[in-house]
Scaffold this active site. Structure first.
Site, PDB file in Angstrom:
ATOM      1  CB  SER A 116       5.513  56.304  60.838  1.00 32.46           C
ATOM      2  OG  SER A 116       6.015  57.601  60.998  1.00 32.46           O
ATOM      3  CE  LYS A 117       0.723  61.395  57.102  1.00 28.19           C
ATOM      4  NZ  LYS A 117      -0.052  62.587  57.282  1.00 28.19           N
ATOM      5  NE  ARG A 118       8.675  59.452  63.592  1.00 26.63           N
ATOM      6  CZ  ARG A 118       9.471  58.563  64.152  1.00 26.63           C
ATOM      7  NH1 ARG A 118      10.789  58.715  64.092  1.00 26.63           N
ATOM      8  NH2 ARG A 118       8.959  57.522  64.773  1.00 26.63           N
ATOM      9  CG  PHE A 119      10.194  55.531  58.988  1.00 26.76           C
ATOM     10  CD1 PHE A 119      11.533  55.401  59.327  1.00 26.76           C
ATOM     11  CD2 PHE A 119       9.257  55.535  59.998  1.00 26.76           C
ATOM     12  CE1 PHE A 119      11.918  55.268  60.652  1.00 26.76           C
ATOM     13  CE2 PHE A 119       9.622  55.399  61.329  1.00 26.76           C
ATOM     14  CZ  PHE A 119      10.959  55.264  61.656  1.00 26.76           C
TER      15      PHE A 119
END
Ligand code: GLU
Length: 485
Positions: A254-257
């Site tokens: 995920s782009k969050r990471f």
């Protein structure tokens, strides 16, 4: 038989780092077996088609250093390699499946299908399925509908109650029950095939011997096997690979990471050999402790037996950083310098080194090389070499609290450095004279040199101080001390 593998990107978005892993395994398997590696573009989903995605995908595959023996841009004897250019082929086989009794025309309207779905949902069906309504149409009715140009799809006729066995090269025997499988659409009303039909027809016609793909495709495989069987074709060997997940949990990347797309990793300054080395280990290991492999070494070592039988493997971003730093440290200064410049040009990154000589930039790079984990660390790590730092007051007062002591120290440094001949501005001499000075002033090295470092460089963590002062040069160092005073 010659091994032929393929990667079949769908231009519905940008290429994911997981695609690079799957591509690498297909590539290595073909190369290891002196076979051929093919790229085919699966662009049959017109609703999700994204303009420009085909070129972006092919570019990033090339940027990662992979070539292909057949496919777009290179051609080949089984082309075209864009599914949208092969529509008559799929229509022919869809009709053949109808003739053979393994598929049927369906004239159900959108409205009927959505009512059916709603009704099944109301009744609490765990999954909604087509009710085989058109399977019972008479030949006359079908002929009439076709003559009247009624829109239709061709559906796969899935047997009611059969067990399908797959002998997966990694997972071993996997069983599926056909009662769980819907009579899905094979050919849409716009004449485009769906993935399941096109993938089978093309893998067969293109002579693909091994399909290595993510385990998320496993549920589709029985549908494919049924089509192979119906057409009396030998299916390829299947090997379903673990998918990638974030560390700790079962979450998809995920782009969050951090970065997710293949090009984003390049843009952030990861090196291709490091990335390729890292993805090698996402589902495969050599059976011992080794972790560092060139592509050629990997091709030699790679085998399907050593792929993990699991659904998910962790994408350890910290490990990737470590590995990239390792590759950066292993490079010669010249090669790293070239890589840095190529990267900054390719991605339009301003290194903020305008007006400085190549020699100077290389010296700075040499000093921070061991601290770099990605190419984009360069500007942050070297900012003070190219522009005076903005010195935080509080930080500059952290190591010597008494302002008079601090002022005295700085003016003494200024005097000392003014008196050093430019020819003697070497790091050993600076080190020696500076230590003598603080001894005379009765200050501890840490308080004195941290203060000097902060006012000259703006930060507490830098390469060895006198290396940096030496590289900056006498004039710059004096200017910085003076401007602070
Ligand atoms: N076009 C499919 C994809 O986007 C290919 C799946 C397969 O390898 O069969 O991944």
């Amino acid at each position: 038989m010659k091994v032929r593998t393929r990667m079949a990107p769908s231009p519905t978005g940008d290429y994911h780092i997981g695609h690079i892993r799957t591509l690498l395994y297909n590539y290595a398997f073909a190369r290891k077996n002196k076979g051929e590696f093919i790229i085919r573009i699966e662009d049959t989903d017109r609703e999700r088609f994204i303009d420009g995605a085909i070129d972006r995908i092919l570019d990033v595959i090339s940027d990662f250093g992979f070539d292909w023996d057949e496919g777009p841009r290179v051609g080949g004897k089984f082309g075209p390699y864009l599914q949208s250019e092969r529509l008559p082929i799929y229509k022919e086989y869809a009709e053949k499946l109808v003739k053979l009794g393994h598929a049927y025309y369906c004239f159900c309207t959108k409205e009927r299908l959505s009512e059916l779905k709603a009704e099944q949902e109301r009744k609490g069906y765990p999954v909604t399925k087509y009710d085989k309504h058109c399977l019972s149409l008479t030949d006359e009715k079908i002929a009439e509908n076709l003559k009247n140009n009624l829109p239709y799809v061709i559906r796969q006729k899935v047997p009611e109650d059969r067990e399908i066995k797959l002998k997966d090269e990694i997972l071993g025997e996997v069983k599926f029950q056909t009662k769980d499988i819907e009579d899905g659409v094979l050919l849409k009303s716009d004449g485009f095939p769906v993935y399941h039909l096109a993938v089978v027809v093309d893998d067969y016609l293109m002579g693909i011997t091994h399909v290595l793909r993510g385990v998320d495709w496993l549920p589709s495989t029985p549908k494919h096997l049924l089509i192979y069987e119906a057409l009396n074709w030998e299916p390829p060997k299947y090997a379903h690979l673990p998918n990638l997940k974030e560390v700790g949990g079962s979450q998809k990347l995920s782009k969050r990471f951090g970065a997710v797309f293949a090009h984003s990793f390049l843009e952030e300054g990861y090196l291709v050999p490091a990335l390729v080395n890292f993805v090698m280990l996402l589902g495969w290991n050599p059976g011992d402790e080794r972790e560092v492999f060139s592509l050629q070494e990997f091709i030699k070592e790679f085998s399907l037996e050593r792929i993990h039988k699991t659904d998910l493997v962790a994408f350890d971003r910290e490990k990737l950083l470590w590995m990239n730093g390792y590759y950066i440290r292993s490079m010669s200064l010249e090669a790293l310098y070239d890589a840095l410049l190529d990267w900054s040009k390719k991605f339009n990154v301003n290194l903020d080194v305008e007006g400085y000589s190549k020699e100077y930039v290389k010296k700075c790079l040499e000093l921070v090389k061991d601290r770099m984990r990605k190419l984009n660390d360069f500007t942050d790590l070297t900012s003070y070499f190219f522009a005076p730092p903005i010195v935080n007051r509080e930080l500059s007062e952290r190591y010597i609290k008494d302002p008079s002591v601090r002022d005295k120290l700085l003016s003494e440094f200024y005097k000392l450095y003014t008196d050093i001949d430019s020819g003697k501005w070497g790091k050993d001499n600076l080190d020696k004279l500076s230590h003598e000075l603080i001894l005379d002033l009765g200050l501890k090295p840490k308080e004195a040199f941290m203060t000097l470092r902060i006012i000259c460089l703006g930060k507490e963590a830098t390469p060895p101080l006198f290396d940096v002062l030496h590289t900056l040069g006498k004039r710059t160092v004096l200017e910085r001390i003076k401007s602070f005073i």
